[in-house]
Design a protein around this motif. Structure first.
Motif, PDB file in Angstrom:
ATOM      1  N   HIS A 185       0.816  -1.213   0.000  1.00 53.89           N
ATOM      2  CA  HIS A 185       0.000   0.000   0.000  1.00 53.89           C
ATOM      3  C   HIS A 185       0.853   1.269   0.000  1.00 53.89           C
ATOM      4  O   HIS A 185       0.357   2.348  -0.325  1.00 53.89           O
ATOM      5  CB  HIS A 185      -0.935  -0.008   1.202  1.00 53.89           C
ATOM      6  N   ASP A 186       2.096   1.134   0.386  1.00 55.19           N
ATOM      7  CA  ASP A 186       2.978   2.301   0.501  1.00 55.19           C
ATOM      8  C   ASP A 186       3.975   2.418  -0.646  1.00 55.19           C
ATOM      9  O   ASP A 186       4.567   3.483  -0.838  1.00 55.19           O
ATOM     10  CB  ASP A 186       3.755   2.249   1.819  1.00 55.19           C
ATOM     11  N   TYR A 187       4.205   1.335  -1.377  1.00 58.21           N
ATOM     12  CA  TYR A 187       5.171   1.315  -2.469  1.00 58.21           C
ATOM     13  C   TYR A 187       4.516   0.757  -3.730  1.00 58.21           C
ATOM     14  O   TYR A 187       3.609  -0.085  -3.656  1.00 58.21           O
ATOM     15  CB  TYR A 187       6.373   0.434  -2.125  1.00 58.21           C
ATOM     16  N   GLU A 188       4.998   1.212  -4.876  1.00 62.95           N
ATOM     17  CA  GLU A 188       4.607   0.591  -6.140  1.00 62.95           C
ATOM     18  C   GLU A 188       5.353  -0.736  -6.223  1.00 62.95           C
ATOM     19  O   GLU A 188       6.584  -0.761  -6.306  1.00 62.95           O
ATOM     20  CB  GLU A 188       4.976   1.488  -7.324  1.00 62.95           C
ATOM     21  N   THR A 189       4.605  -1.830  -6.182  1.00 60.99           N
ATOM     22  CA  THR A 189       5.207  -3.148  -5.978  1.00 60.99           C
ATOM     23  C   THR A 189       5.167  -3.982  -7.251  1.00 60.99           C
ATOM     24  O   THR A 189       4.104  -4.211  -7.835  1.00 60.99           O
ATOM     25  CB  THR A 189       4.480  -3.897  -4.848  1.00 60.99           C
TER      26      THR A 189
END
Length: 336
Positions: free
Chosen positions: A37-41
């Motif tokens: 949710h915090d990084y483009e994964t």
């Protein structure tokens, strides 16, 4: 007008040589779910890397690509915010690997602790395939193709990330600063031992509890686990350190106070292995039952799973193509 800052990227993934196990869950998968949710994964289904020691059985690798994708979906990786990519479908990674091989010496690769350990484990000796020997360079290409800022890894993989960082620094110094230097993110859970306590949990060593195992299979495997060989009777004091049952409880039992009390009881004596194993079975079932149910639900529509991987791979190619454009310009290879 304000513009939003692009999210930093994560690159992670696994070799599709078999189903994922609870060692993957403890060591990296839970971390990935929390960070998505915090990084483009970007999650790489590393089939090319899998072929470095399975080249004689490509069907094994092909057959496990969607199985591993199912495991990803089952643990909670959301295809709406994560990008699943099949490694072999990105020729940009192969091109980057070729360029990076010029920046690494054979001697340096030979001294890579992770490679040395795996060569020894597989018994290659001097017959190690060249593709396997240079896979740290291919891994550097994986990471940099996506411009990853962060790479969640187990502690044993730290030398691989450092190899990538060295390649990035050398490339940026020689040509132009176009590559992102990644950071490693080590999970809080130590590497889980195998059921036999003979080394790390591994698909190839057949000493693992898989995410897709049934409740009966999990219970059977736990009953057969290695514990403290000196703990012959329930009344005997037992060793917690080096005992795989307690290593698994450390990783999965949410009741930390209760677990510490259980450890103290075991150390003092009066607590049998059977009772501890029953508790571990209950803890693992509470963890795995919802994963198992979600996996079965996704497996009922494999066409949708294929679409997730297909669309993710197309998105991965777009990102890798952007990286290659910058790399070719930096190297003076932008002829047309």
């Amino acid at each position: 007008m304000t513009t939003s800052t692009p999210r930093k990227r994560i690159l992670t993934g696994d070799r599709p040589t078999g189903p994922l196990h609870i060692g993957h869950l403890a060591g990296s998968l839970r971390n990935r779910v929390a960070l998505q949710h915090d990084y483009e994964t970007f999650v790489l289904l590393a089939d090319v890397q899998a072929l470095t020691d399975n080249f004689e059985n490509p069907q094994k690798v092909r057959g496990n690509v969607l199985e591993v994708a199912l495991d990803y979906l089952a643990v909670g990786l959301d295809p709406d915010i994560c990008t699943f990519v099949i490694q072999s479908q990105l020729p940009e990674i192969a091109e980057l690997t070729v360029f990076y091989l010029n920046l690494v010496t054979v001697s340096h690769l030979r001294q890579n602790p992770t490679v040395k350990a795996e060569i020894m484990q597989k018994g290659y000796g001097e017959s190690v395939p060249a593709g396997f020997f240079v896979y740290p360079v291919s891994q550097a290409a994986d990471i940099t193709a996506f411009g990853a800022h962060l790479v969640p890894v187990g502690e044993d993989q730290l030398p691989m990330i450092e190899q990538t960082r060295e390649i990035v620094r050398r490339f940026n110094h020689l040509y132009a600063p176009v590559l992102t230097e990644p950071q490693a993110l080590v999970g809080q859970t130590a590497r889980l031992p195998g059921l036999d306590n003979g080394g790390k949990m591994s698909k190839s060593l057949n000493n693992a509890i898989f995410l897709s195992d049934s409740a009966d299979t999990v219970a059977r495997k736990v009953r057969g686990m290695y514990t403290d060989p000196g703990h012959l009777r329930a009344e005997d004091p037992g060793m917690v350190e080096g005992n795989p049952v307690f290593a698994y409880l450390d990783a999965f039992d949410p009741n930390h106070a209760g677990l510490e009390a259980l450890k103290d009881h075991y150390r003092q004596g009066g607590l049998g292995d059977v009772k501890v194993k029953r508790h571990l079975t209950d803890v693992l079932e509470a963890t795995l039952a919802p994963i198992r149910e979600r996996r079965a639900e996704f497996a009922r529509d494999m066409d949708s799973v294929r679409d997730v991987v297909r669309l993710g791979t197309l998105r991965g190619r777009e990102v890798a193509a952007e990286t290659m454009k910058a790399v070719r310009e930096a190297m003076g290879l932008d002829y047309f």
